[in-house]
Design a protein around this motif. Structure first.
Motif, PDB file in Angstrom:
ATOM      1  N   LEU A 295      64.405  73.457  62.632  1.00 50.95           N
ATOM      2  CA  LEU A 295      65.022  74.312  61.616  1.00 50.95           C
ATOM      3  C   LEU A 295      64.096  75.480  61.282  1.00 50.95           C
ATOM      4  CD1 LEU A 295      66.582  71.538  59.364  1.00 50.95           C
ATOM      5  CD2 LEU A 295      67.749  73.027  60.997  1.00 50.95           C
ATOM      6  N   HIS A 296      63.839  76.282  62.304  1.00 51.16           N
ATOM      7  CA  HIS A 296      63.021  77.478  62.146  1.00 51.16           C
ATOM      8  C   HIS A 296      63.532  78.533  63.111  1.00 51.16           C
ATOM      9  CE1 HIS A 296      60.676  76.658  65.874  1.00 51.16           C
ATOM     10  NE2 HIS A 296      60.864  75.388  65.518  1.00 51.16           N
ATOM     11  N   THR A 297      63.150  79.798  62.839  1.00 53.11           N
ATOM     12  CA  THR A 297      63.586  80.865  63.730  1.00 53.11           C
ATOM     13  C   THR A 297      62.915  80.675  65.086  1.00 53.11           C
ATOM     14  OG1 THR A 297      61.822  82.294  62.912  1.00 53.11           O
ATOM     15  CG2 THR A 297      63.973  82.539  61.859  1.00 53.11           C
ATOM     16  N   PRO A 298      63.513  80.950  66.156  1.00 51.37           N
ATOM     17  CA  PRO A 298      64.792  81.609  66.404  1.00 51.37           C
ATOM     18  C   PRO A 298      65.984  80.650  66.465  1.00 51.37           C
ATOM     19  CG  PRO A 298      63.691  81.296  68.488  1.00 51.37           C
ATOM     20  CD  PRO A 298      62.784  80.729  67.409  1.00 51.37           C
ATOM     21  N   HIS A 299      65.782  79.372  66.210  1.00 53.03           N
ATOM     22  CA  HIS A 299      66.877  78.400  66.313  1.00 53.03           C
ATOM     23  C   HIS A 299      67.877  78.542  65.171  1.00 53.03           C
ATOM     24  CE1 HIS A 299      64.601  76.551  69.520  1.00 53.03           C
ATOM     25  NE2 HIS A 299      63.555  76.462  68.716  1.00 53.03           N
ATOM     26  N   VAL A 300      67.409  78.996  64.006  1.00 52.83           N
ATOM     27  CA  VAL A 300      68.272  79.221  62.847  1.00 52.83           C
ATOM     28  C   VAL A 300      67.901  80.570  62.239  1.00 52.83           C
ATOM     29  CG1 VAL A 300      68.527  76.740  62.335  1.00 52.83           C
ATOM     30  CG2 VAL A 300      66.693  78.037  61.250  1.00 52.83           C
ATOM     31  N   SER A 301      68.739  81.052  61.329  1.00 51.26           N
ATOM     32  CA  SER A 301      68.434  82.330  60.678  1.00 51.26           C
ATOM     33  C   SER A 301      67.213  82.189  59.774  1.00 51.26           C
ATOM     34  CB  SER A 301      69.637  82.795  59.851  1.00 51.26           C
ATOM     35  OG  SER A 301      69.799  81.973  58.717  1.00 51.26           O
ATOM     36  N   ASN A 302      66.617  83.308  59.431  1.00 55.17           N
ATOM     37  CA  ASN A 302      65.450  83.304  58.545  1.00 55.17           C
ATOM     38  C   ASN A 302      65.818  82.694  57.186  1.00 55.17           C
ATOM     39  OD1 ASN A 302      62.645  83.959  58.199  1.00 55.17           O
ATOM     40  ND2 ASN A 302      63.318  85.542  56.762  1.00 55.17           N
ATOM     41  N   PHE A 303      67.008  83.008  56.682  1.00 52.43           N
ATOM     42  CA  PHE A 303      67.461  82.461  55.407  1.00 52.43           C
ATOM     43  C   PHE A 303      67.556  80.939  55.481  1.00 52.43           C
ATOM     44  CE2 PHE A 303      70.880  80.985  52.605  1.00 52.43           C
ATOM     45  CZ  PHE A 303      70.364  81.385  51.376  1.00 52.43           C
TER      46      PHE A 303
ATOM     47  N   CYS B 209      65.608  75.521  54.210  1.00 55.33           N
ATOM     48  CA  CYS B 209      65.175  74.215  54.730  1.00 55.33           C
ATOM     49  C   CYS B 209      63.720  73.938  54.394  1.00 55.33           C
ATOM     50  CB  CYS B 209      65.404  74.141  56.234  1.00 55.33           C
ATOM     51  SG  CYS B 209      67.147  74.105  56.686  1.00 55.33           S
ATOM     52  N   ASP B 210      62.863  74.951  54.503  1.00 51.11           N
ATOM     53  CA  ASP B 210      61.451  74.783  54.132  1.00 51.11           C
ATOM     54  C   ASP B 210      61.321  74.397  52.664  1.00 51.11           C
ATOM     55  OD1 ASP B 210      60.695  75.472  56.682  1.00 51.11           O
ATOM     56  OD2 ASP B 210      59.722  77.365  56.123  1.00 51.11           O
ATOM     57  N   PHE B 211      62.056  75.104  51.806  1.00 51.43           N
ATOM     58  CA  PHE B 211      61.983  74.822  50.374  1.00 51.43           C
ATOM     59  C   PHE B 211      62.488  73.412  50.070  1.00 51.43           C
ATOM     60  CE2 PHE B 211      63.830  74.753  46.107  1.00 51.43           C
ATOM     61  CZ  PHE B 211      62.714  75.073  45.363  1.00 51.43           C
ATOM     62  N   LEU B 212      63.644  73.072  50.604  1.00 54.16           N
ATOM     63  CA  LEU B 212      64.224  71.754  50.322  1.00 54.16           C
ATOM     64  C   LEU B 212      63.370  70.623  50.883  1.00 54.16           C
ATOM     65  CD1 LEU B 212      68.028  72.449  50.860  1.00 54.16           C
ATOM     66  CD2 LEU B 212      66.822  72.095  48.689  1.00 54.16           C
TER      67      LEU B 212
END
Length: 175
Positions: A116-124, A129-132
């Motif tokens: 769950l990090h770029t480039p696999h998902v958007s920056n948002f 995901c990082d916050f949660l």
């Protein structure tokens, strides 16, 4: 002059006061934890947005480590009212080191197991995901671990002057 704790308790609705007093060390622990959460949040995002842009786990670890020192001071002096020598410092920091790992684990899984990090998902999506995973799930799991471990292994002797009985008094008989 009343202490800050007494001023806050005076504003609490009557039926809740006995519950808060009965669990005062937990309430104090949660206040310290909330303060440390905010400190971790500020340091984590300060680092993530500057020098640790590509190292979110490092930023979270540094933020958590700094907040741990702050937590030690407040928990020792206020939550658990430890008196005497600093003999609990070594077990405190041992428990805290384990708790930092517990706190980092959900972020590591989110980033590097679920990708769950770029480039696999958007920056948002990455930031949400990082916050949660790091700030919410990691903090909650680490908080539960810390509270249990601190009471069990670190602050085992408490001297709370607000306590209705001293350590030398025997407990009241059960009826």
């Amino acid at each position: 002059m009343p202490s800050p704790t007494q001023r806050v308790l005076a504003k609490v609705p009557g039926p809740l006061r006995p519950i808060l007093l009965q669990h005062r060390s937990l309430v104090k622990f949660l206040v310290v934890g909330g303060s440390c959460f905010l400190l971790t949040l500020v340091i984590n995002y300060g680092l993530k947005l500057t020098v640790c842009q590509n190292k979110p786990v490092v930023a979270l670890t540094i933020g958590t480590a700094v907040a741990t020192v702050f937590s030690y001071i407040l928990n020792r002096q206020w939550s658990f009212r430890s008196e005497g020598s600093h003999k609990e410092a070594i077990p405190f920091f041992a428990v805290s080191a384990l708790a930092v790992g517990v706190n980092d684990l959900p972020l590591l899984v989110s980033r590097y197991v679920f990708d769950l990090h770029t480039p696999h998902v958007s920056n948002f999506t990455q930031e949400v995901c990082d916050f949660l995973s790091g700030m919410i799930v990691g903090t909650l799991v680490a908080m539960a671990f810390r509270y249990w471990a601190m009471k069990k292994f670190v602050f085992t002797t408490r001297a709370d002057p607000a306590s209705p009985r001293t350590a030398a008094e025997p407990p009241a008989p059960v009826r």
